[in-house]
Design an enzyme around this catalytic site. Structure first.
Site, PDB file in Angstrom:
ATOM      1  N   ARG A  57      -3.304   1.588   2.712  1.00  0.00           N
ATOM      2  CA  ARG A  57      -4.612   0.979   2.993  1.00  0.00           C
ATOM      3  C   ARG A  57      -4.392  -0.439   3.508  1.00  0.00           C
ATOM      4  O   ARG A  57      -3.323  -1.035   3.390  1.00  0.00           O
ATOM      5  CB  ARG A  57      -5.479   0.940   1.730  1.00  0.00           C
ATOM      6  CG  ARG A  57      -4.893   0.122   0.608  1.00  0.00           C
ATOM      7  CD  ARG A  57      -5.922  -0.357  -0.382  1.00  0.00           C
ATOM      8  NE  ARG A  57      -5.274  -0.968  -1.550  1.00  0.00           N
ATOM      9  CZ  ARG A  57      -4.809  -2.195  -1.584  1.00  0.00           C
ATOM     10  NH1 ARG A  57      -4.898  -2.962  -0.516  1.00  0.00           N
ATOM     11  NH2 ARG A  57      -4.239  -2.679  -2.683  1.00  0.00           N
ATOM     12  N   GLY A  58      -5.461  -1.010   4.065  1.00  0.00           N
ATOM     13  CA  GLY A  58      -5.407  -2.407   4.451  1.00  0.00           C
ATOM     14  C   GLY A  58      -5.474  -3.303   3.222  1.00  0.00           C
ATOM     15  O   GLY A  58      -5.666  -2.851   2.098  1.00  0.00           O
ATOM     16  N   VAL A  61      -2.696  -7.106  -2.570  1.00  0.00           N
ATOM     17  CA  VAL A  61      -2.385  -6.474  -3.852  1.00  0.00           C
ATOM     18  C   VAL A  61      -3.639  -6.406  -4.710  1.00  0.00           C
ATOM     19  O   VAL A  61      -4.487  -7.302  -4.685  1.00  0.00           O
ATOM     20  CB  VAL A  61      -1.266  -7.252  -4.595  1.00  0.00           C
ATOM     21  CG1 VAL A  61      -1.699  -8.663  -4.933  1.00  0.00           C
ATOM     22  CG2 VAL A  61      -0.831  -6.512  -5.857  1.00  0.00           C
ATOM     23  N   THR A  62      -3.774  -5.338  -5.466  1.00  0.00           N
ATOM     24  CA  THR A  62      -4.832  -5.238  -6.463  1.00  0.00           C
ATOM     25  C   THR A  62      -4.325  -4.452  -7.652  1.00  0.00           C
ATOM     26  O   THR A  62      -3.224  -3.895  -7.622  1.00  0.00           O
ATOM     27  CB  THR A  62      -6.117  -4.619  -5.895  1.00  0.00           C
ATOM     28  OG1 THR A  62      -7.194  -4.849  -6.808  1.00  0.00           O
ATOM     29  CG2 THR A  62      -5.961  -3.116  -5.673  1.00  0.00           C
ATOM     30  N   TYR A  63      -5.143  -4.425  -8.694  1.00  0.00           N
ATOM     31  CA  TYR A  63      -4.805  -3.716  -9.932  1.00  0.00           C
ATOM     32  C   TYR A  63      -5.744  -2.547 -10.123  1.00  0.00           C
ATOM     33  O   TYR A  63      -6.942  -2.644  -9.854  1.00  0.00           O
ATOM     34  CB  TYR A  63      -4.928  -4.667 -11.130  1.00  0.00           C
ATOM     35  CG  TYR A  63      -4.868  -3.956 -12.480  1.00  0.00           C
ATOM     36  CD1 TYR A  63      -3.657  -3.512 -12.999  1.00  0.00           C
ATOM     37  CD2 TYR A  63      -6.029  -3.722 -13.222  1.00  0.00           C
ATOM     38  CE1 TYR A  63      -3.596  -2.853 -14.223  1.00  0.00           C
ATOM     39  CE2 TYR A  63      -5.976  -3.067 -14.445  1.00  0.00           C
ATOM     40  CZ  TYR A  63      -4.766  -2.637 -14.937  1.00  0.00           C
ATOM     41  OH  TYR A  63      -4.709  -1.987 -16.138  1.00  0.00           O
ATOM     42  N   ALA A 128     -14.072  -3.683  -5.595  1.00  0.00           N
ATOM     43  CA  ALA A 128     -13.230  -3.853  -4.408  1.00  0.00           C
ATOM     44  C   ALA A 128     -13.373  -2.655  -3.485  1.00  0.00           C
ATOM     45  O   ALA A 128     -13.690  -1.539  -3.924  1.00  0.00           O
ATOM     46  CB  ALA A 128     -11.764  -4.023  -4.814  1.00  0.00           C
ATOM     47  N   GLY A 130     -11.351  -0.787   0.047  1.00  0.00           N
ATOM     48  CA  GLY A 130     -10.237  -0.760   0.985  1.00  0.00           C
ATOM     49  C   GLY A 130     -10.087   0.645   1.542  1.00  0.00           C
ATOM     50  O   GLY A 130      -9.814   1.584   0.807  1.00  0.00           O
ATOM     51  N   GLY A 141     -10.584   3.841  -0.886  1.00  0.00           N
ATOM     52  CA  GLY A 141     -12.008   3.714  -1.126  1.00  0.00           C
ATOM     53  C   GLY A 141     -12.378   2.491  -1.932  1.00  0.00           C
ATOM     54  O   GLY A 141     -12.152   1.364  -1.495  1.00  0.00           O
ATOM     55  N   CYS A 159      -6.100  -9.371  -3.934  1.00  0.00           N
ATOM     56  CA  CYS A 159      -6.597  -9.296  -2.551  1.00  0.00           C
ATOM     57  C   CYS A 159      -6.312 -10.570  -1.769  1.00  0.00           C
ATOM     58  O   CYS A 159      -6.983 -10.880  -0.773  1.00  0.00           O
ATOM     59  CB  CYS A 159      -8.099  -8.985  -2.532  1.00  0.00           C
ATOM     60  SG  CYS A 159      -8.515  -7.445  -3.387  1.00  0.00           S
TER      61      CYS A 159
END
Length: 353
Positions: A57-58, A61-63, A128, A130, A141, A159
């Site tokens: 995905r674009g 970093v996320t959790y 969020a 993405g 998503g 992000c």
């Protein structure tokens, strides 16, 4: 799973697929991210049971983790729906309406995807978004924060944003926070309405059990792994098997352990289950509709002098090995997750690792 379902909807004659789920704790790195966006050591992540995965995905970093509702709309946008902005805006609006259902006012913020809440701490992200698009089929998503482990966001630059925080319904509402099921029902309803999606009946997931068999020796625990016969897929695994009609999961776990290994002992539930797509390339399944299975996980400690009686119809060989070796041998993420739980929560002495 997403890639397989994207192939499934590619020809345009099959219905879109929407996955709604909770992840095991994980940091995902989008195409614009690198591991310097994670500010804690791999040892710290391992101690807290968090994995790292690079995805297509674009974004950065996320959790993801328990207490968060993740929605993956796998939609074929050809044939008059070739508008990614409409999909993104619709998903954001569904999260905004869900927050409002529980008394929280959220909105979009120019230049920052997702939905945002003006809290006493400042502007914070509640949800969020993405999306990845290939041949007009969407994957990835949204992630809606119900009550995830908020400290995990402090270990990254979420992000890529340094001047705004992250919130959840729990951090805003406290004890008035809805349950996962309540919030999920609200979010699902809004997605269906806003994106004009008509839910249709699907096959209920089958149910299976997984049992990690282990014993103590002088150096710590040893884990039993078995190599499935070529006709059964030829991979190393723990005890696995389907729950039969009239059985509880515990009954199936005892039965499968005895049938596959001839062993018995103290069976302990792990309070962990996971669902997965049943790949027809690996397992003989019938019908064109995607099929899923939910696996309920246990572990069983057997006496150190136990003798394995292998079911040769399913497995060609077995071995007792250290947990680290078992992790290397096991193929499936669910089996590895269970073993990591045991290492982290049950076998706490470092020599057992």
């Amino acid at each position: 799973m997403q890639n397989a379902l994207a192939e499934y909807v590619q020809d345009g004659n099959r219905p879109d697929q929407i996955l709604i789920l909770e992840h095991n704790p994980v940091f995902t790195l989008g195409r614009g991210a690198n591991e310097t966006d994670i500010h804690v050591s791999k040892a710290h992540l391992s101690k807290n049971g968090i994995e790292i995965h690079r995805i297509n995905r674009g974004g950065q970093v996320t959790y993801h983790g328990p207490g968060q509702i993740v929605v993956y709309p796998i939609c074929n946008l050809r044939g008059g729906r070739q508008n990614v902005a409409r999909l993104v805006n619709g998903l954001e609006q569904a999260m905004i309406e869900t927050a409002l259902d529980f008394g929280v006012i959220a909105d979009r913020l120019d230049g920052y995807p997702g939905i945002w809440v003006n809290t006493s701490r400042g502007i914070e992200k509640l949800g969020a978004v993405g999306i990845h698009l290939k041949k007009w089929v969407s994957t990835h998503g949204i992630a809606f924060n119900l009550e995830p482990a908020m400290e995990s966001f402090q270990w990254i630059t979420p992000c890529g944003i340094t001047d705004k925080g992250v919130c959840s319904l729990r951090s805003i509402l406290g004890e008035d926070c809805p349950t996962w099921e309540e919030a999920c029902q609200s979010l699902t309803g809004h997605i269906s309405e806003i994106l004009a999606i008509e839910p249709i009946h699907f096959c209920e997931p089958s149910q299976s059990v997984s049992v990690t068999v282990w014993r103590h020796n002088s150096d710590g625990p040893e884990v039993l792994v078995m190599l499935r016969c070529p006709s059964e897929g030829q991979w190393w695994s723990s005890v696995t098997g389907m729950v039969e009609a009239g059985e509880t999961a515990e009954m199936a776990a005892y039965r499968e352990t005895m049938e596959e290994t001839g062993l018995s002992g103290k069976l302990t539930p792990l309070n962990f289950q996971h669902s997965f797509w049943v790949d027809p390339a690996l397992v003989n399944v019938h019908g064109n509709e995607p099929q899923f299975n939910t696996e309920i996980c246990f572990h069983i400690e057997v006496p150190s002098d136990s003798q394995v009686v292998l079911n040769k119809a399913e497995h060609s060989e077995y071995r007792w090995c250290a947990p680290s070796e078992a992790l290397e041998l096991m193929r499936w993420e669910g089996s590895k997750a269970v073993l990591n739980m045991l290492i982290r929560d049950c076998w706490v002495d470092t020599k057992y690792r």
